[in-house]
Design an enzyme around this catalytic site. Sequence first.
Site, mmCIF file in Angstrom:
data_model
loop_
_atom_site.group_PDB
_atom_site.id
_atom_site.type_symbol
_atom_site.label_atom_id
_atom_site.label_comp_id
_atom_site.label_asym_id
_atom_site.label_seq_id
_atom_site.Cartn_x
_atom_site.Cartn_y
_atom_site.Cartn_z
ATOM 1 N N LYS A 67 9.047 7.235 0.203
ATOM 2 C CA LYS A 67 9.361 5.804 0.318
ATOM 3 C C LYS A 67 10.588 5.620 1.215
ATOM 4 O O LYS A 67 10.636 4.701 2.037
ATOM 5 C CB LYS A 67 9.618 5.185 -1.063
ATOM 6 C CG LYS A 67 8.400 5.107 -1.964
ATOM 7 C CD LYS A 67 7.307 4.211 -1.420
ATOM 8 C CE LYS A 67 7.681 2.749 -1.374
ATOM 9 N NZ LYS A 67 6.552 1.897 -0.909
ATOM 10 N N ALA A 74 0.847 -1.204 0.000
ATOM 11 C CA ALA A 74 0.000 0.000 0.000
ATOM 12 C C ALA A 74 0.875 1.244 0.000
ATOM 13 O O ALA A 74 1.717 1.425 0.876
ATOM 14 C CB ALA A 74 -0.906 -0.002 1.232
ATOM 15 N N TYR A 98 7.905 11.534 -4.122
ATOM 16 C CA TYR A 98 7.558 10.119 -4.004
ATOM 17 C C TYR A 98 8.712 9.326 -3.391
ATOM 18 O O TYR A 98 8.536 8.637 -2.376
ATOM 19 C CB TYR A 98 7.194 9.535 -5.383
ATOM 20 C CG TYR A 98 7.270 8.024 -5.442
ATOM 21 C CD1 TYR A 98 6.335 7.238 -4.771
ATOM 22 C CD2 TYR A 98 8.272 7.378 -6.166
ATOM 23 C CE1 TYR A 98 6.406 5.842 -4.815
ATOM 24 C CE2 TYR A 98 8.350 5.989 -6.218
ATOM 25 C CZ TYR A 98 7.407 5.226 -5.537
ATOM 26 O OH TYR A 98 7.490 3.855 -5.583
ATOM 27 N N SER A 99 9.900 9.420 -4.003
ATOM 28 C CA SER A 99 10.989 8.554 -3.537
ATOM 29 C C SER A 99 11.435 8.939 -2.126
ATOM 30 O O SER A 99 11.842 8.078 -1.342
ATOM 31 C CB SER A 99 12.155 8.533 -4.523
ATOM 32 O OG SER A 99 12.606 9.823 -4.818
ATOM 33 N N THR A 154 11.327 0.697 -3.054
ATOM 34 C CA THR A 154 11.726 0.917 -4.446
ATOM 35 C C THR A 154 13.207 1.268 -4.547
ATOM 36 O O THR A 154 13.773 1.856 -3.617
ATOM 37 C CB THR A 154 10.886 2.074 -5.040
ATOM 38 O OG1 THR A 154 11.474 2.500 -6.270
ATOM 39 C CG2 THR A 154 10.820 3.275 -4.113
ATOM 40 N N ASP A 155 13.805 0.957 -5.704
ATOM 41 C CA ASP A 155 15.200 1.356 -5.944
ATOM 42 C C ASP A 155 15.337 2.876 -6.027
ATOM 43 O O ASP A 155 16.447 3.405 -5.932
ATOM 44 C CB ASP A 155 15.752 0.693 -7.219
ATOM 45 C CG ASP A 155 15.002 1.072 -8.492
ATOM 46 O OD1 ASP A 155 13.939 1.720 -8.412
ATOM 47 O OD2 ASP A 155 15.484 0.704 -9.592
ATOM 48 N N GLU A 156 14.201 3.570 -6.185
ATOM 49 C CA GLU A 156 14.287 5.029 -6.340
ATOM 50 C C GLU A 156 14.774 5.722 -5.072
ATOM 51 O O GLU A 156 15.178 6.886 -5.112
ATOM 52 C CB GLU A 156 12.935 5.602 -6.789
ATOM 53 C CG GLU A 156 12.531 5.039 -8.136
ATOM 54 C CD GLU A 156 11.342 5.743 -8.759
ATOM 55 O OE1 GLU A 156 11.146 6.940 -8.504
ATOM 56 O OE2 GLU A 156 10.612 5.075 -9.498
ATOM 57 N N LYS A 165 11.640 18.122 -14.404
ATOM 58 C CA LYS A 165 12.787 19.032 -14.337
ATOM 59 C C LYS A 165 13.952 18.375 -13.591
ATOM 60 O O LYS A 165 14.334 17.252 -13.912
ATOM 61 C CB LYS A 165 12.375 20.354 -13.703
ATOM 62 C CG LYS A 165 11.172 20.982 -14.402
ATOM 63 C CD LYS A 165 11.261 22.463 -14.477
ATOM 64 C CE LYS A 165 10.026 23.049 -15.149
ATOM 65 N NZ LYS A 165 9.932 22.750 -16.556
ATOM 66 N N ARG A 174 16.159 2.774 -17.042
ATOM 67 C CA ARG A 174 15.519 2.105 -15.909
ATOM 68 C C ARG A 174 15.782 0.618 -16.009
ATOM 69 O O ARG A 174 15.959 0.082 -17.098
ATOM 70 C CB ARG A 174 13.981 2.325 -15.942
ATOM 71 C CG ARG A 174 13.547 3.779 -15.959
ATOM 72 C CD ARG A 174 13.743 4.407 -14.596
ATOM 73 N NE ARG A 174 13.367 5.803 -14.544
ATOM 74 C CZ ARG A 174 14.229 6.821 -14.588
ATOM 75 N NH1 ARG A 174 15.518 6.597 -14.742
ATOM 76 N NH2 ARG A 174 13.809 8.065 -14.469
HETATM 77 N N1 LIG Z 1 5.224 -0.102 -9.946
HETATM 78 C C1 LIG Z 1 6.545 -0.109 -9.862
HETATM 79 O O1 LIG Z 1 7.234 -0.034 -10.883
HETATM 80 C C2 LIG Z 1 7.218 -0.262 -8.513
HETATM 81 C C3 LIG Z 1 8.588 -0.518 -8.493
HETATM 82 C C4 LIG Z 1 9.218 -0.694 -7.256
HETATM 83 C C5 LIG Z 1 8.486 -0.591 -6.083
HETATM 84 N N2 LIG Z 1 7.152 -0.309 -6.133
HETATM 85 C C6 LIG Z 1 6.435 -0.229 -4.869
HETATM 86 O O2 LIG Z 1 5.563 -1.330 -4.839
HETATM 87 C C7 LIG Z 1 4.361 -0.988 -4.136
HETATM 88 C C8 LIG Z 1 3.155 -1.307 -4.988
HETATM 89 O O3 LIG Z 1 3.265 -0.563 -6.202
HETATM 90 P P1 LIG Z 1 2.131 -0.652 -7.303
HETATM 91 O O4 LIG Z 1 2.723 -0.189 -8.566
HETATM 92 O O5 LIG Z 1 1.477 -1.977 -7.226
HETATM 93 O O6 LIG Z 1 1.137 0.467 -6.743
HETATM 94 P P2 LIG Z 1 -0.380 0.774 -7.122
HETATM 95 O O7 LIG Z 1 -0.490 2.256 -7.081
HETATM 96 O O8 LIG Z 1 -0.793 0.041 -8.353
HETATM 97 O O9 LIG Z 1 -1.214 0.110 -5.928
HETATM 98 C C9 LIG Z 1 -1.223 0.641 -4.639
HETATM 99 C C10 LIG Z 1 -2.364 -0.041 -3.886
HETATM 100 O O10 LIG Z 1 -2.306 0.409 -2.543
HETATM 101 C C11 LIG Z 1 -3.587 0.910 -2.157
HETATM 102 N N3 LIG Z 1 -3.321 1.990 -1.223
HETATM 103 C C12 LIG Z 1 -2.721 3.178 -1.478
HETATM 104 N N4 LIG Z 1 -2.622 3.907 -0.346
HETATM 105 C C13 LIG Z 1 -3.174 3.146 0.632
HETATM 106 C C14 LIG Z 1 -3.340 3.343 2.033
HETATM 107 N N5 LIG Z 1 -2.940 4.470 2.614
HETATM 108 N N6 LIG Z 1 -3.901 2.340 2.757
HETATM 109 C C15 LIG Z 1 -4.310 1.186 2.159
HETATM 110 N N7 LIG Z 1 -4.196 0.970 0.834
HETATM 111 C C16 LIG Z 1 -3.621 1.935 0.084
HETATM 112 C C17 LIG Z 1 -4.267 1.363 -3.432
HETATM 113 O O11 LIG Z 1 -5.669 1.359 -3.315
HETATM 114 C C18 LIG Z 1 -3.746 0.322 -4.423
HETATM 115 O O12 LIG Z 1 -4.563 -0.827 -4.400
HETATM 116 C C19 LIG Z 1 4.495 0.486 -3.780
HETATM 117 O O13 LIG Z 1 4.909 0.577 -2.446
HETATM 118 C C20 LIG Z 1 5.570 1.007 -4.692
HETATM 119 O O14 LIG Z 1 6.291 2.038 -4.074
HETATM 120 C C21 LIG Z 1 6.501 -0.145 -7.327
#
Ligand SMILES: NC(=O)c1ccc[n+]([C@@H]2O[C@H](COP(=O)([O-])OP(=O)(O)OC[C@H]3O[C@@H](n4cnc5c(N)ncnc54)[C@H](O)[C@@H]3O)[C@@H](O)[C@H]2O)c1
Length: 347
Positions: free
Chosen positions: A158, A87, A154-155, A130-132, A279, A218
């Site tokens: 995280k 989440a 964002y990063s 995340t790697d970010e 930017k 990336r």
């Molecule tokens: N997508 C990528 O490329 C990527 C890469 C590395 C890490 N991540 C990390 O992986 C995780 C999942 O990423 P994703 O792309 O599946 O995200 P996403 O945005 O598709 O899904 C996020 C989910 O979390 C829920 N959510 C958001 N805030 C919430 C809260 N406060 N309480 C409960 N639920 C909540 C949303 O409803 C959604 O279902 C994230 O933490 C992200 O930082 C993503």
Amino acid sequence: MPDLSNAVLMVCGGAGFIGSHFVRIVRKYHPTTRIVIYDALTYAGNLTTIQDLLDEQTTFVHGKIQDSTAVEGAITANEVTHIVNFAAESHNDRSILDSGSFIQSNVFGVYVLCEATRKLGITKFVHVSTDEVYGSINEGKFTEDSPIMPNTPYSSSKAGGDLQARAHHITYKTPVCVTRGGNTYGPYQYPEKLISYFTVRLLMGKKVPLYGEGNQVREWMHVEDHARGILAVLLHGEPGGVYNVGDENERPNREIVRILLEETGRGDDLVKRIEDPRKGAHDTRYSMTSNLTRALGWKPEKDFETELRNTVRWYRDNEWWWQPIIAKPEYTDFIRNFYGKYLGEDL
Ligand SMILES: NC(=O)c1ccc[n+]([C@@H]2O[C@H](COP(=O)([O-])OP(=O)(O)OC[C@H]3O[C@@H](n4cnc5c(N)ncnc54)[C@H](O)[C@@H]3O)[C@@H](O)[C@H]2O)c1
């Protein structure tokens, strides 16, 4: 050998992109594990993504991770033994418009989950990051020991969550691991990220906004490889450990766009090169080693070009999933606010 057969696993953010695939992977390899999907259903969460999963084994609880009463209530009511947290507010571009919700979910929410883990005796909590958080690297690769130098709202949010997990482990011995994954692609990704956004626009014959010449590099990983890496950490990771999960498949954005154009049968005239709206905050290159996760027995299995083409085909065949999403105001408003001035009448 760690065993999940009698575990009750709470998957926070399980109605989103990577979390929903993680639930599918756990159901495949651990069919007796009970799963509680805990999700706030923000704009990025979608019950249609998980509708085929809800049954006696997998149930859904609606709630925010920053709501300690709701989190602890769900854990107690379901006798949860393990937590994996997906989440988060997850989109860099949205964080540039407004970052307050990122701090609520990505920092305070992780603190709440750490506290619940400690107070309620959770066996293991894996926090997905995340790697970010490492920032950008022009040459070489980050390792888990590299300094945290995030560049976007964002990063940095995280990174704040990662530090909550670290401090909780050091201070209270809370059994929490952190994974840091690379850029991820695959089916069911909300259509706002590079691959999912460009794919649906190209399928509709609309222009796509490429930042500069698309030279940003990336590391791209298929979502099932990412989900299996997180599962390896849940099973075998050392509490307090940080684990990079990436497949060292580095590609500049322009190459991704070339494959997307080919697979959708569109021409370069649909690529609108725009001034970079991020930017100074646009990281040039992400790259990391994932040796610690590989040492747990994980390795990525998916071939990038094949799976990227399969992903495009999935979006082509599953308009029922994304068409209702892109019709919603929370989608159209964001696209208009963020890309409107660049895409103009092509919006
Ligand atoms: N997508 C990528 O490329 C990527 C890469 C590395 C890490 N991540 C990390 O992986 C995780 C999942 O990423 P994703 O792309 O599946 O995200 P996403 O945005 O598709 O899904 C996020 C989910 O979390 C829920 N959510 C958001 N805030 C919430 C809260 N406060 N309480 C409960 N639920 C909540 C949303 O409803 C959604 O279902 C994230 O933490 C992200 O930082 C993503």
